[in-house]
Design a protein around this motif. Structure first.
Motif, PDB file in Angstrom:
ATOM      1  N   SER A 226     -11.798  13.372  14.853  1.00 30.77           N
ATOM      2  CA  SER A 226     -11.415  14.644  14.380  1.00 30.77           C
ATOM      3  C   SER A 226     -11.060  14.751  12.945  1.00 30.77           C
ATOM      4  N   LEU A 227     -10.827  15.681  12.466  1.00 29.45           N
ATOM      5  CA  LEU A 227     -10.455  15.956  10.876  1.00 29.45           C
ATOM      6  C   LEU A 227      -9.277  15.029  10.620  1.00 29.45           C
ATOM      7  N   HIS A 228      -8.265  15.000  11.367  1.00 28.16           N
ATOM      8  CA  HIS A 228      -6.948  14.087  11.340  1.00 28.16           C
ATOM      9  C   HIS A 228      -7.494  12.638  11.073  1.00 28.16           C
ATOM     10  N   THR A 229      -8.179  12.136  11.887  1.00 25.44           N
ATOM     11  CA  THR A 229      -8.621  10.680  12.092  1.00 25.44           C
ATOM     12  C   THR A 229      -9.477  10.510  10.637  1.00 25.44           C
ATOM     13  N   LYS A 230     -10.496  11.495  10.453  1.00 24.11           N
ATOM     14  CA  LYS A 230     -11.473  11.164   9.118  1.00 24.11           C
ATOM     15  C   LYS A 230     -10.423  11.027   7.900  1.00 24.11           C
ATOM     16  N   VAL A 231      -9.553  11.824   7.836  1.00 26.52           N
ATOM     17  CA  VAL A 231      -8.499  11.721   6.502  1.00 26.52           C
ATOM     18  C   VAL A 231      -7.621  10.495   6.605  1.00 26.52           C
ATOM     19  N   VAL A 232      -7.286  10.152   7.691  1.00 26.00           N
ATOM     20  CA  VAL A 232      -6.456   9.020   7.552  1.00 26.00           C
ATOM     21  C   VAL A 232      -7.208   7.802   7.298  1.00 26.00           C
ATOM     22  N   LEU A 233      -8.340   7.361   7.770  1.00 25.75           N
ATOM     23  CA  LEU A 233      -9.374   6.586   7.691  1.00 25.75           C
ATOM     24  C   LEU A 233      -9.710   6.463   6.169  1.00 25.75           C
ATOM     25  N   THR A 234     -10.132   7.692   5.779  1.00 27.02           N
ATOM     26  CA  THR A 234     -10.645   7.651   4.417  1.00 27.02           C
ATOM     27  C   THR A 234      -9.444   7.426   3.317  1.00 27.02           C
ATOM     28  N   VAL A 235      -8.136   7.997   3.636  1.00 22.94           N
ATOM     29  CA  VAL A 235      -7.155   7.845   2.549  1.00 22.94           C
ATOM     30  C   VAL A 235      -6.743   6.590   2.743  1.00 22.94           C
ATOM     31  N   SER A 236      -6.607   5.980   3.883  1.00 26.94           N
ATOM     32  CA  SER A 236      -6.041   4.565   3.936  1.00 26.94           C
ATOM     33  C   SER A 236      -7.097   3.604   3.500  1.00 26.94           C
ATOM     34  N   GLY A 237      -8.124   3.579   3.525  1.00 20.82           N
ATOM     35  CA  GLY A 237      -9.047   2.760   2.844  1.00 20.82           C
ATOM     36  C   GLY A 237      -9.061   3.000   1.469  1.00 20.82           C
ATOM     37  N   ALA A 238      -9.098   4.001   1.119  1.00 25.82           N
ATOM     38  CA  ALA A 238      -9.145   4.239  -0.606  1.00 25.82           C
ATOM     39  C   ALA A 238      -7.635   3.560  -1.086  1.00 25.82           C
ATOM     40  N   LEU A 239      -6.735   3.891  -0.314  1.00 23.59           N
ATOM     41  CA  LEU A 239      -5.437   3.291  -0.806  1.00 23.59           C
ATOM     42  C   LEU A 239      -5.312   1.750  -1.167  1.00 23.59           C
ATOM     43  N   ILE A 240      -5.949   1.228   0.031  1.00 24.48           N
ATOM     44  CA  ILE A 240      -5.895  -0.304   0.209  1.00 24.48           C
ATOM     45  C   ILE A 240      -6.897  -0.753  -0.907  1.00 24.48           C
ATOM     46  N   LEU A 241      -7.971  -0.197  -0.889  1.00 24.95           N
ATOM     47  CA  LEU A 241      -8.842  -0.722  -2.056  1.00 24.95           C
ATOM     48  C   LEU A 241      -8.468  -0.549  -3.529  1.00 24.95           C
ATOM     49  N   ILE A 242      -7.830   0.654  -3.761  1.00 24.85           N
ATOM     50  CA  ILE A 242      -7.278   0.920  -5.205  1.00 24.85           C
ATOM     51  C   ILE A 242      -6.148   0.001  -5.463  1.00 24.85           C
ATOM     52  N   GLY A 243      -5.314  -0.264  -4.276  1.00 23.50           N
ATOM     53  CA  GLY A 243      -3.933  -1.041  -4.509  1.00 23.50           C
ATOM     54  C   GLY A 243      -4.379  -2.719  -4.626  1.00 23.50           C
ATOM     55  N   THR A 244      -5.510  -2.881  -4.117  1.00 20.95           N
ATOM     56  CA  THR A 244      -5.906  -4.294  -4.071  1.00 20.95           C
ATOM     57  C   THR A 244      -6.264  -4.420  -5.614  1.00 20.95           C
ATOM     58  N   LEU A 245      -7.339  -3.507  -6.152  1.00 22.16           N
ATOM     59  CA  LEU A 245      -7.688  -3.694  -7.576  1.00 22.16           C
ATOM     60  C   LEU A 245      -6.598  -3.571  -8.630  1.00 22.16           C
ATOM     61  N   ILE A 246      -5.560  -2.819  -8.668  1.00 20.94           N
ATOM     62  CA  ILE A 246      -4.774  -2.801  -9.376  1.00 20.94           C
ATOM     63  C   ILE A 246      -3.552  -3.858  -9.452  1.00 20.94           C
ATOM     64  N   ILE A 247      -3.447  -4.324  -8.155  1.00 19.33           N
ATOM     65  CA  ILE A 247      -2.313  -5.318  -8.216  1.00 19.33           C
ATOM     66  C   ILE A 247      -2.952  -6.752  -8.539  1.00 19.33           C
ATOM     67  N   PHE A 248      -4.483  -6.949  -8.389  1.00 20.93           N
ATOM     68  CA  PHE A 248      -5.146  -7.974  -8.935  1.00 20.93           C
ATOM     69  C   PHE A 248      -5.426  -8.146 -10.149  1.00 20.93           C
ATOM     70  N   ILE A 249      -5.406  -6.854 -10.931  1.00 23.90           N
ATOM     71  CA  ILE A 249      -5.796  -6.701 -12.410  1.00 23.90           C
ATOM     72  C   ILE A 249      -4.247  -6.891 -13.110  1.00 23.90           C
ATOM     73  N   PHE A 250      -3.368  -6.424 -12.740  1.00 23.07           N
ATOM     74  CA  PHE A 250      -2.192  -6.493 -13.290  1.00 23.07           C
ATOM     75  C   PHE A 250      -1.650  -7.715 -13.094  1.00 23.07           C
ATOM     76  N   GLU A 251      -1.947  -8.616 -12.208  1.00 24.32           N
ATOM     77  CA  GLU A 251      -0.960  -9.952 -11.945  1.00 24.32           C
ATOM     78  C   GLU A 251      -1.957 -10.908 -12.361  1.00 24.32           C
ATOM     79  N   PHE A 252      -3.278 -10.699 -12.528  1.00 21.21           N
ATOM     80  CA  PHE A 252      -4.301 -11.830 -12.706  1.00 21.21           C
ATOM     81  C   PHE A 252      -3.756 -13.033 -13.609  1.00 21.21           C
ATOM     82  N   THR A 253      -3.037 -12.519 -14.721  1.00 23.49           N
ATOM     83  CA  THR A 253      -2.722 -13.633 -15.858  1.00 23.49           C
ATOM     84  C   THR A 253      -1.322 -14.070 -15.623  1.00 23.49           C
TER      85      THR A 253
END
Length: 447
Positions: A226-253
């Motif tokens: 359904s559209l709801h499921t597509k939106v949830v999966l896409t946004v959740s995946g994007a937020l997890i990926l972006i969150g991982t990258l930003i936390i990784f970069i900011f805390e790397f040193t």
């Protein structure tokens, strides 16, 4: 007087939800006040018991006492039952017992279920409840078995099963309560790939929402989402990926958090924090040691939260998606908000904006009150308020030092965050009548 009160409660499903959650929290507080609930047999103050019961029922995870060492086995089971009821909804549990007793579900009960599960109609609600119970119990059972197997390496089998069951229910319901001791959460397992993966999978599945889980399990029959499921999966995946990258970069040193670890460990910790900040509540590192930029970014993730109909809080991923879609539509000069080639009704866009502004206002109000009552930095106070409202349960160390006024403020934020600001407004506000006229159109300059 009694008849008037009963009429007020029965007037709308949101009011029934409001009173239902309030009753469960109050009952939980009474049980946690019993000397039997604590290891030292010293009863909690009513405010402390109410705080713990609210945190458990609203599946938040903010704690005044270390759950593992302060509460007895009886106290643990009270907390666990509150988490389970709060996670899947008290109306879902009530419907389950009605189905077991073969009692017919009335129209009023279906309307309350509709509000509780955030559904657009009452069609298929009882079937959805059966699926909710089935999926929740199945995933919690699998999680308990996996956790127990891992804990059995570090502790006796009986204790390992006990810890496995508790953590599986707590983490799947995005509650954040743990029995690790000394407020350490899962810090001793920060490099344990097995524990990290199992925890993240439970948090993510619990945060997807039962509608999405039903879609995932029924994919072989439906052949499409359904559209709801597509939106949830896409946004959740994007937020997890972006969150991982930003936390990784900011805390790397940052040597106080992950700067001294190897590359793989840094990436694992960043991924786990990105997942848990969206409502999980458990953590493998001390977030108070993160850089301020990272802490502020975590506040944003906590505010967005999980998905509708899930065990998590926040404004929800779908609301965030609609806001982003509206901004992009405005930039492109389009009238309609389109997601996955489907146009959204204007009413949905209005509701997304309303929910977001309501939530910002509530977090701002809670932050201002806490800034008045607590002696702490503004960022720490904002972090605590957002964590409470998003029912996340992460803390920078302020929870244990809260004043009585601060505890009551956090209780209010957790309750609103779990119930939903619009549900509370509909519950307490007067019933909207049909408009008799429309005003003439006016113009105002924006931007």
């Amino acid at each position: 007087m009694y008849k008037k009160a009963l009429k007020w409660i029965n007037a709308s499903p949101p009011r029934t939800l409001l009173l239902g959650f309030s009753f469960i929290i109050f009952l939980g507080a009474v049980l946690l006040r019993l000397p039997l609930s604590t290891v030292d047999r010293e009863p909690l103050s009513f405010v402390d018991a109410l705080f713990t019961a609210t945190s458990a029922t609203c599946v938040t995870g903010l704690v005044l006492f270390d759950t593992g060492s302060h509460f007895s086995t009886f106290g643990h089971w009270v907390i666990l039952m509150l988490i389970q009821i709060g996670g899947i909804g008290f109306m879902t549990m009530a419907t389950l017992f009605a189905l077991i007793l073969r009692r017919r579900i009335s129209l009023k009960e279906r309307l309350i279920l509709q509000e509780s599960l955030n559904q657009g109609s009452i069609e298929g609600l009882v079937r959805l409840v059966r699926k909710v119970i089935l999926y929740a119990l199945a995933l919690e059972t699998v999680g308990a078995l996996l956790f127990s197997a891992r804990f059995a390496i570090d502790m006796p089998l009986g204790q390992a099963i006990y810890h496995g069951v508790f953590h599986s229910i707590s983490i799947f319901n995005n509650a954040g309560f743990d029995l690790s001791g000394d407020f350490s959460s899962f810090s001793s397992y920060s490099t344990d790939l097995f524990m990290n993966v199992v925890s993240m999978v439970l948090i993510i599945l619990g945060g997807f929402g039962f509608i999405v889980l039903a879609d995932l399990f029924d994919l072989r029959h439906k052949r499409k989402f359904s559209l709801h499921t597509k939106v949830v999966l896409t946004v959740s995946g994007a937020l997890i990926l972006i969150g991982t990258l930003i936390i990784f970069i900011f805390e790397f040193t940052n040597t106080k958090s992950i700067g001294g670890d190897n590359f793989g460990h840094k990436l694992l910790v960043a991924l786990f924090q990105s997942v848990t900040t969206r409502s999980g509540g458990v953590t493998t590192v001390d977030i108070s040691e993160f850089r301020q930029a990272t802490q502020f970014f975590i506040i944003i993730l906590m505010f967005i939260g999980a998905s509708p109909g899930s065990t998590g809080g926040g404004i929800k991923t779908t609301t965030f998606a609609v806001l982003v879609g509206a901004v992009l539509a405005m930039i492109r000069g389009k009238e309609d908000v389109v997601l996955f080639r489907l146009r959204l009704a204007q009413e949905r866009v209005y509701k997304a904006v309303t929910v977001t502004l309501f939530c910002i206002g509530i977090v701002m109000l809670g932050t201002m009150i806490l800034a008045t009552t607590e002696d702490a930095s503004f960022l720490k106070i904002l972090f605590e308020a957002t964590s409470a409202f998003g029912t996340v349960g992460l803390s920078m160390g302020l929870t244990g030092d809260l004043t009585t006024a601060g505890k009551l403020t956090i209780i209010f934020l957790m309750f609103i965050g779990r119930l939903g600001p619009l549900t509370l407004t509909y519950a307490l506000g007067p019933k909207a009548g049909r408009p008799l006229y429309r005003h003439a159109e006016g113009k105002i300059i924006i931007g």
